[in-house]
Design a protein around this motif. Sequence first.
Motif: not given
Length: 170
Positions: A104, A117, A119-120, A158
């Motif tokens: 995470r 951001i 996110q995982t 990402q």
Amino acid sequence: MRTPSAFLLALIAPLALAGCGLQPMYAGGGNGAVAQGLAAVDVAPIEGRAGWLMQNALTDRLTAAGNGQTARYRLDVRLDDRLEALGVLANDTVGRERRTLRARYQLVDLTDGSIVIDQTAGSDAGIDVVSSEYATIAAEERALENLAQDVAQRIVAQVALTLRARQTTP
């Protein structure tokens, strides 16, 4: 034999692709906007052996993107590393294991403290359990190293996409 329509299509295709808006992610090499953005990301310390592997993998990828800069972003990562038995044999021994590494992560903009951001990312690997305990432990450790590299690559990709999108929007 080539038909005139195939020749015409070969001439028109590059023109159509030129108008689609595709741009290279790392245009400009180490001096490009995305590379400079990645180089401005500082990775916060991560707990444990998996954290050490992950922090090294992230730092290697982020600093390779461009010249060292002052940090504008901080990457906070929390890991969940699990090793579970999958295949139980007739004599109650484990024949296969699965190692799962989930991260995470949050990219924090240090100028205003906002979270860019949240996110995982994760990956898993199968491990054969053999009669040699040493070989099994070595396989588990190697799987963790590979998973840390894989998850770090996903995170950096990402982050690069997000930083690129932030630079193109006013």
